[in-house]
Design a protein around this motif. Structure first.
Motif, PDB file in Angstrom:
ATOM      1  N   VAL A 139       0.827  -1.197   0.000  1.00  0.00           N
ATOM      2  CA  VAL A 139       0.000   0.000   0.000  1.00  0.00           C
ATOM      3  C   VAL A 139       0.864   1.251   0.000  1.00  0.00           C
ATOM      4  O   VAL A 139       1.939   1.287   0.586  1.00  0.00           O
ATOM      5  CB  VAL A 139      -0.935   0.053   1.227  1.00  0.00           C
ATOM      6  N   ILE A 162       4.368   0.350   1.704  1.00  0.00           N
ATOM      7  CA  ILE A 162       4.493  -0.668   2.746  1.00  0.00           C
ATOM      8  C   ILE A 162       4.164  -2.002   2.082  1.00  0.00           C
ATOM      9  O   ILE A 162       3.014  -2.281   1.790  1.00  0.00           O
ATOM     10  CB  ILE A 162       3.530  -0.399   3.919  1.00  0.00           C
ATOM     11  N   PRO A 163       5.177  -2.816   1.794  1.00  0.00           N
ATOM     12  CA  PRO A 163       4.905  -4.089   1.133  1.00  0.00           C
ATOM     13  C   PRO A 163       4.017  -4.958   2.010  1.00  0.00           C
ATOM     14  O   PRO A 163       4.179  -4.988   3.222  1.00  0.00           O
ATOM     15  CB  PRO A 163       6.288  -4.725   0.962  1.00  0.00           C
ATOM     16  N   SER A 164       3.071  -5.645   1.401  1.00  0.00           N
ATOM     17  CA  SER A 164       2.196  -6.505   2.185  1.00  0.00           C
ATOM     18  C   SER A 164       2.918  -7.807   2.479  1.00  0.00           C
ATOM     19  O   SER A 164       3.936  -8.126   1.869  1.00  0.00           O
ATOM     20  CB  SER A 164       0.895  -6.765   1.440  1.00  0.00           C
TER      21      SER A 164
ATOM     22  N   PHE B 204      11.568 -11.418   0.379  1.00  0.00           N
ATOM     23  CA  PHE B 204      10.765 -11.188  -0.821  1.00  0.00           C
ATOM     24  C   PHE B 204      10.792 -12.386  -1.769  1.00  0.00           C
ATOM     25  O   PHE B 204      10.057 -12.427  -2.728  1.00  0.00           O
ATOM     26  CB  PHE B 204      11.244  -9.924  -1.545  1.00  0.00           C
ATOM     27  N   GLU B 225      -1.334 -13.395   8.080  1.00  0.00           N
ATOM     28  CA  GLU B 225      -0.388 -12.369   8.487  1.00  0.00           C
ATOM     29  C   GLU B 225      -1.042 -11.313   9.374  1.00  0.00           C
ATOM     30  O   GLU B 225      -2.226 -11.031   9.260  1.00  0.00           O
ATOM     31  CB  GLU B 225       0.175 -11.697   7.245  1.00  0.00           C
ATOM     32  N   ALA B 227      -1.031  -7.681   9.717  1.00  0.00           N
ATOM     33  CA  ALA B 227      -0.515  -6.598   8.888  1.00  0.00           C
ATOM     34  C   ALA B 227      -0.951  -5.259   9.457  1.00  0.00           C
ATOM     35  O   ALA B 227      -1.632  -5.187  10.464  1.00  0.00           O
ATOM     36  CB  ALA B 227      -1.009  -6.757   7.471  1.00  0.00           C
ATOM     37  N   VAL B 266      -2.688  -6.017   4.154  1.00  0.00           N
ATOM     38  CA  VAL B 266      -2.751  -4.741   3.468  1.00  0.00           C
ATOM     39  C   VAL B 266      -2.628  -4.964   1.973  1.00  0.00           C
ATOM     40  O   VAL B 266      -1.981  -5.900   1.568  1.00  0.00           O
ATOM     41  CB  VAL B 266      -1.655  -3.766   3.950  1.00  0.00           C
TER      42      VAL B 266
END
Lengths: 279, 266
Positions: A139, A162-164, B204, B225, B227, B266
């Motif tokens: 987001v 902000i990586p999920s 990642f 998760e 988040a 998110v």
């Protein structure tokens, strides 16, 4: 003092907000300390209070962020590309220009040349293996607000991404003239990116209680071939950033207590300049 | 005839284990190998010849028995440190001071401990810097998770004062090391120290890996998760805010919507 003010006009308390627009963030939440405010305060306290004028470079940076991070739809909503071929010396030209300005009031204006560059930058960004991963899911446009425990100052920041997936990572996009290690490292020092990394990481931890420990930079050049690199700062850099922002927060707290932002540093002593080593 | 033959004992000097000569180093390694093979040495030394070599060298340097060093040497945050009892024992064993004593004054936060001893050579009373509960609080030792300062403040005051005493008056014993409890108290406050580019890349690459909110450890997540929850803000007067996605109100609650589901991804 802050607490009272916050109650009076109902400013947001600590937390992370999705519904605060960039405009509100910059123009309404002025009581909150941001990274750029601290960086100006670093020059001298009075510098922090000088109203910020919107420069073409800032407009370009903003347009880049919108297009590269949020995509086409957001870009159309928030930015407008200046039409080419309008001769503002003729009557029709003037009218056309006035129409354009009226239709795009409040938007960030970018020239057609700049827009082409921005499109090319997006292409370059998408070609970088790790940068695409950083921006894959997540987001943008989140406003983080927290209260600094030591000074009780209310602080704000707006992470680019902000990586999920609970990765503990914040991502920041930086346009630069050279994305090489050496050059970007100089930018980190010059523009206080270390301060930013420490400030944002501590802030989001404070606001959410969720552990964030890494601040990734995507450095992308503004000119062809739009070299793109991804960086993190080492621990010493982050500690330095932490020290710097803490120092500046204390200065701000002092200034607020006195109600005075002087145009000199410290108490205004006579200072000896020492001959630098490079001479 | 046997008189003409050189005997082994005539030519070789007694060898002391150490780093000085190849013979002494050889002996040091043999000793270390023996210790490392024992099941009675602590885990940090069991099967680790190199660690045992270091412990032996330290024992040699401060004149303590190797077993005492092995039992009292702790690895905290990757660095060796002494147990506090060992520091006190080693100080007493030097023979330079009278046995270490402690003087406690004050109550509550103002409770202060000073470790003292008489230096035999000068008959002077030597005192450690005062250690107080207040100091433990401001230094951040007191409020750490599982801090012994909360449960055993009197013992910790004495331990810390003894460590300070040792650092000032017998630095040769401490060899620049911290006491074990001190090392646990004084850890780097920057969890960023453990972050490497590789660790971030791996977060990642494997989508199941997440970072532990408490320790920063990377673990494989099994459930959903946790988040960032997006809170809601009604907005400034005169500034329109997007309505809350949960209840549709544009004002009324200043943080997380009471109707909101538990935070999702998110």
């Amino acid at each position: 003092m802050n607490g009272n003010l916050a109650q009076k006009i109902d400013l947001p308390g600590p937390g992370i907000y999705a519904n605060i627009s960039a405009e509100v963030y910059h123009k309404e939440l002025t009581e909150y300390v941001s990274k750029s405010y601290l960086k100006r305060l670093d020059k001298c306290p009075a510098a922090a209070k000088v109203p910020q004028e919107d420069t073409p470079a800032m407009a370009f940076g903003r347009a880049c962020h919108v297009y590269l991070l949020e995509g086409d739809a957001a870009f159309i909503k928030e930015c407008a590309v200046l039409p080419t071929g309008i001769n503002r010396r003729t009557k029709e030209g003037k009218e056309a220009w006035a129409d354009f300005e009226a239709a795009n009031e409040g938007k960030t204006l970018v020239s057609a040349d700049d827009f082409q560059k921005i499109v090319a930058m997006k292409k370059a960004l998408n070609a970088h293996p790790f940068a695409t991963k950083l921006l894959a899911e997540g987001v943008s446009e989140q406003t983080v607000i927290w209260q600094d425990a030591e000074t009780s100052l209310m602080c704000k920041c707006r992470p680019d991404r902000i990586p999920s997936g609970n990765k503990g990572v914040l991502v920041d996009l930086k346009t630069c003239s050279c994305a090489g290690e050496y050059e970007f490292c100089r930018d980190v020092v010059k523009y206080g990116y270390d301060l930013q990394a420490a400030y944002y990481l501590d802030g989001i931890r404070e606001a959410t209680g969720i552990y964030f420990d890494a601040f990734c930079f995507i450095a992308i050049e503004k000119e062809p071939p739009f070299r793109t690199e991804t960086y993190i700062l080492d621990a010493e850099f982050i500690v330095r950033g932490q020290y710097e922002y803490r120092r500046l927060l204390k200065i701000e707290a002092e200034c607020r207590a006195k109600g005075n932002w002087p145009n000199y540093e410290g108490v205004g002593n006579l200072v000896t300049l020492f001959k630098p080593n490079y001479l | 005839m046997s008189e003409n033959l050189p005997t082994k004992t005539e030519n070789s000097l007694p060898v002391a284990a150490g780093f000085g000569t190849s013979d002494s180093f050889e002996l040091l390694q043999r000793q270390a190998k023996l210790l490392a093979s024992s099941e009675l040495v602590p885990q940090a030394f069991h099967g680790k010849i190199a660690n045992c070599v270091i412990a032996l060298e330290m024992a040699n340097r401060i004149g303590a028995s190797p077993m005492a060093v092995l039992q009292n040497l702790y690895i905290v945050h990757g660095k060796p440190s002494w147990s506090s009892q060992f520091i006190i024992a080693a100080l007493n064993a030097t023979g330079r001071f009278s046995p270490l004593r402690f003087q406690i004054t004050g109550e509550g936060d103002k409770k202060v401990c000073v470790a003292w001893a008489i230096e035999k050579a000068t008959e002077e009373r030597l005192e450690s810097p005062p250690v107080s509960i207040e100091m433990a609080k401001t230094e951040g030792w007191y409020n750490k998770n599982g801090s012994k300062w909360k449960t055993m403040p009197d013992l910790m005051l004495r331990y810390r004062a003894a460590t300070f005493f040792g650092r000032l008056y017998a630095p040769d014993i401490l060899m620049g090391m911290r006491s074990e409890d001190e090392a646990r108290d004084i850890i780097d406050i920057t969890p960023q120290a453990t972050v490497t580019a590789e660790s971030i890349v791996s977060r990642f690459t494997d989508p199941t890996e997440t970072v532990d909110p408490e320790t920063g450890e990377i673990t494989t997540a099994e459930q959903g998760e946790v988040a960032v929850s997006d809170g809601d803000w009604p907005g400034l007067p005169g500034v329109t805010a997007d309505p809350c996605p949960e209840c549709g109100q544009t004002e009324g609650h200043s943080n997380a919507c009471p109707l909101a589901e538990p935070p999702e991804g998110v």
